[in-house]
Design an enzyme around this catalytic site. Sequence first.
Site, PDB file in Angstrom:
ATOM      1  N   LYS A 226      -3.063   7.900  -2.088  1.00 58.79           N
ATOM      2  CA  LYS A 226      -2.999   6.844  -1.103  1.00 58.79           C
ATOM      3  C   LYS A 226      -1.515   6.044  -1.085  1.00 58.79           C
ATOM      4  O   LYS A 226      -0.869   5.357  -0.719  1.00 58.79           O
ATOM      5  CB  LYS A 226      -4.446   5.976  -0.959  1.00 58.79           C
ATOM      6  CG  LYS A 226      -5.111   6.302  -1.022  1.00 58.79           C
ATOM      7  CD  LYS A 226      -6.836   6.425  -1.146  1.00 58.79           C
ATOM      8  CE  LYS A 226      -6.862   5.374  -3.218  1.00 58.79           C
ATOM      9  NZ  LYS A 226      -7.565   7.199  -3.479  1.00 58.79           N
ATOM     10  N   THR A 227      -1.464   5.908  -3.079  1.00 56.57           N
ATOM     11  CA  THR A 227      -0.665   4.898  -3.339  1.00 56.57           C
ATOM     12  C   THR A 227       0.842   5.440  -2.932  1.00 56.57           C
ATOM     13  O   THR A 227       1.207   5.368  -2.616  1.00 56.57           O
ATOM     14  CB  THR A 227      -0.314   4.913  -5.176  1.00 56.57           C
ATOM     15  OG1 THR A 227      -1.392   4.886  -5.455  1.00 56.57           O
ATOM     16  CG2 THR A 227       0.401   3.701  -5.127  1.00 56.57           C
TER      17      THR A 227
ATOM     18  N   ASP B 182      -3.933  -2.560  -4.584  1.00 57.02           N
ATOM     19  CA  ASP B 182      -4.867  -0.766  -4.621  1.00 57.02           C
ATOM     20  C   ASP B 182      -6.314  -1.710  -4.603  1.00 57.02           C
ATOM     21  O   ASP B 182      -6.494  -2.492  -4.761  1.00 57.02           O
ATOM     22  CB  ASP B 182      -4.112   0.134  -5.552  1.00 57.02           C
ATOM     23  CG  ASP B 182      -4.901   0.998  -5.814  1.00 57.02           C
ATOM     24  OD1 ASP B 182      -5.629   1.371  -4.903  1.00 57.02           O
ATOM     25  OD2 ASP B 182      -4.556   2.115  -7.035  1.00 57.02           O
TER      26      ASP B 182
ATOM     27  N   THR C 232     -11.262   2.936  -2.722  1.00 55.13           N
ATOM     28  CA  THR C 232     -12.509   4.672  -3.170  1.00 55.13           C
ATOM     29  C   THR C 232     -13.558   4.087  -2.400  1.00 55.13           C
ATOM     30  O   THR C 232     -14.181   5.010  -3.123  1.00 55.13           O
ATOM     31  CB  THR C 232     -12.308   4.829  -4.451  1.00 55.13           C
ATOM     32  OG1 THR C 232     -13.037   3.773  -5.038  1.00 55.13           O
ATOM     33  CG2 THR C 232     -11.266   4.938  -5.130  1.00 55.13           C
TER      34      THR C 232
ATOM     35  N   ARG D 115      -3.344  15.102  -8.248  1.00 55.71           N
ATOM     36  CA  ARG D 115      -3.184  14.480  -9.148  1.00 55.71           C
ATOM     37  C   ARG D 115      -3.567  15.497 -10.473  1.00 55.71           C
ATOM     38  O   ARG D 115      -3.434  15.515 -11.827  1.00 55.71           O
ATOM     39  CB  ARG D 115      -3.634  12.484  -9.707  1.00 55.71           C
ATOM     40  CG  ARG D 115      -3.451  12.037 -10.622  1.00 55.71           C
ATOM     41  CD  ARG D 115      -4.334  10.927 -10.940  1.00 55.71           C
ATOM     42  NE  ARG D 115      -3.609   9.834 -10.209  1.00 55.71           N
ATOM     43  CZ  ARG D 115      -4.409   9.257  -9.769  1.00 55.71           C
ATOM     44  NH1 ARG D 115      -5.358   8.688  -9.745  1.00 55.71           N
ATOM     45  NH2 ARG D 115      -3.500   8.051  -9.090  1.00 55.71           N
TER      46      ARG D 115
HETATM   47  P1  ADP Z   1      -4.234   7.560  -4.997  1.00 57.71           P
HETATM   48  O1  ADP Z   1      -3.441   5.885  -4.597  1.00 57.71           O
HETATM   49  O2  ADP Z   1      -4.583   8.197  -4.061  1.00 57.71           O
HETATM   50  O3  ADP Z   1      -5.174   7.912  -6.448  1.00 57.71           O
HETATM   51  P2  ADP Z   1      -1.818   8.433  -5.587  1.00 57.71           P
HETATM   52  O4  ADP Z   1      -0.801   8.608  -4.334  1.00 57.71           O
HETATM   53  O5  ADP Z   1      -0.908   8.035  -7.199  1.00 57.71           O
HETATM   54  O6  ADP Z   1      -3.100   9.151  -5.225  1.00 57.71           O
HETATM   55  O7  ADP Z   1      -1.863  10.485  -6.379  1.00 57.71           O
HETATM   56  C1  ADP Z   1      -1.543  10.856  -7.416  1.00 57.71           C
HETATM   57  C2  ADP Z   1      -0.409  11.465  -7.804  1.00 57.71           C
HETATM   58  O8  ADP Z   1      -0.644  12.861  -6.529  1.00 57.71           O
HETATM   59  C3  ADP Z   1       0.500  11.771  -6.909  1.00 57.71           C
HETATM   60  O9  ADP Z   1       1.640  10.529  -8.316  1.00 57.71           O
HETATM   61  C4  ADP Z   1       1.806  12.667  -7.055  1.00 57.71           C
HETATM   62  O10 ADP Z   1       2.182  13.330  -8.566  1.00 57.71           O
HETATM   63  C5  ADP Z   1       0.576  13.501  -6.461  1.00 57.71           C
HETATM   64  N1  ADP Z   1       0.511  13.289  -4.865  1.00 57.71           N
HETATM   65  C6  ADP Z   1      -0.740  13.326  -4.159  1.00 57.71           C
HETATM   66  N2  ADP Z   1      -0.458  13.014  -3.340  1.00 57.71           N
HETATM   67  C7  ADP Z   1       0.327  14.354  -3.346  1.00 57.71           C
HETATM   68  C8  ADP Z   1       0.903  14.891  -1.565  1.00 57.71           C
HETATM   69  N3  ADP Z   1       0.579  14.743  -0.441  1.00 57.71           N
HETATM   70  N4  ADP Z   1       1.524  15.775  -2.065  1.00 57.71           N
HETATM   71  C9  ADP Z   1       2.736  15.837  -3.375  1.00 57.71           C
HETATM   72  N5  ADP Z   1       2.220  15.148  -4.616  1.00 57.71           N
HETATM   73  C10 ADP Z   1       1.172  14.315  -4.335  1.00 57.71           C
END
Ligand code: ADP
Length: 341
Positions: free
Chosen positions: A65-66, A110, A159, A218
């Site tokens: 998401k981030t 977030d 979430t 992640r």
């Molecule tokens: P969330 O915000 O949903 O908790 P993040 O965007 O922080 O998740 O993702 C965590 C990590 O996972 C990112 O830093 C990246 O390394 C990896 N990641 C997430 N989504 C992808 C994607 N679609 N393709 C490649 N790597 C990804």
Amino acid sequence: MPIQDKRVETDEDSVLNLSLRPQWFDDYIGQVQVKENIQVAVAAAKKREEPMEHLLLAGPPGLGKTSLAHIVAAEMDAKITATSGPAIDRAGDLIGLLTNLQEGDVLFIDEIHRLSKVVEEFLYPAMEDSEIDFVIDKGPHAKTIKFHLKRFTLIGATTRSGLLSNPLRSRFGMMYHLDFYSPEQLTQVVLRSADILSTSIDAEAALAVAERSRGTPRIANRLLRRVRDYADVKHAGRITMDIVQAALTQQGIDAKGLDGLDRKVLRVIIETYGGGPVGLDALAAALNEERDTIAEVVEPYLLATGFIKRTARGRMVSEKAVAHLTALKEKPEALFEQSSR
Ligand code: ADP
């Protein structure tokens, strides 16, 4: 000074994630439908020379998401300010953030479901009409002053989309739910990250890491780093299937991709509650874990993979869970060996 996202900063992966985080739509693996829809929205906004509509992204932690929020900002050539619901204590914090935004900027919040009611209400007119209402003075002298903001895009991540209030939800022009990734997609994540980290890994070893990452990029990146450490210390270099097997067994990750906490949750439901049903609060208390950790981190994957079922009376384990735990009990050394398919 903009409030920084505390969670991202304290994330153990933060330093490396900066480089592993995809920067553009082209690097972002999977979530095909969601990505396409957002790409269209970005292209349309660029064509009209307007900010993109507000966007809400929902789904378990670590699904990207981030990353998507940062990609939208990069593709729009816009500045992004990142913060989180719990970091905005008072309405004043939010006003400070909003009034600092320039035309077209992205504000990323977030854990937006954790904004306080008071703060949330300041967001409504900001999202709808790009203005905020200040109330100055108290009692009979109280006056409301409108302050016009530059047009911006709010990207919220949550979430727990179920905990979002209806008035807030309805102010987002777009709302998407991110799903767990397939092993094939996570294999691509692992291969991409291995490439960035200048590590060589066999194709079958990459798939083995992917299959044990709870559908979550992640986690795939985290496991890859553990496996890479193991390869660097115990063997010189290339990551093979044997190394993945040894390293992940040491991390307590089994062939179904469940970790210690997942198995503990299943075991407590089976042993303490006769397989269920059991309510979330009772489960959290029996495990001595935070209720939110169970609800946001552990449960979504166990539900998605059919290890537990949610019923009106609480959580129940499935036969698959009982069979898996029984097999491990009888043959703990098989922790890793079975195929996860
Ligand atoms: P969330 O915000 O949903 O908790 P993040 O965007 O922080 O998740 O993702 C965590 C990590 O996972 C990112 O830093 C990246 O390394 C990896 N990641 C997430 N989504 C992808 C994607 N679609 N393709 C490649 N790597 C990804």
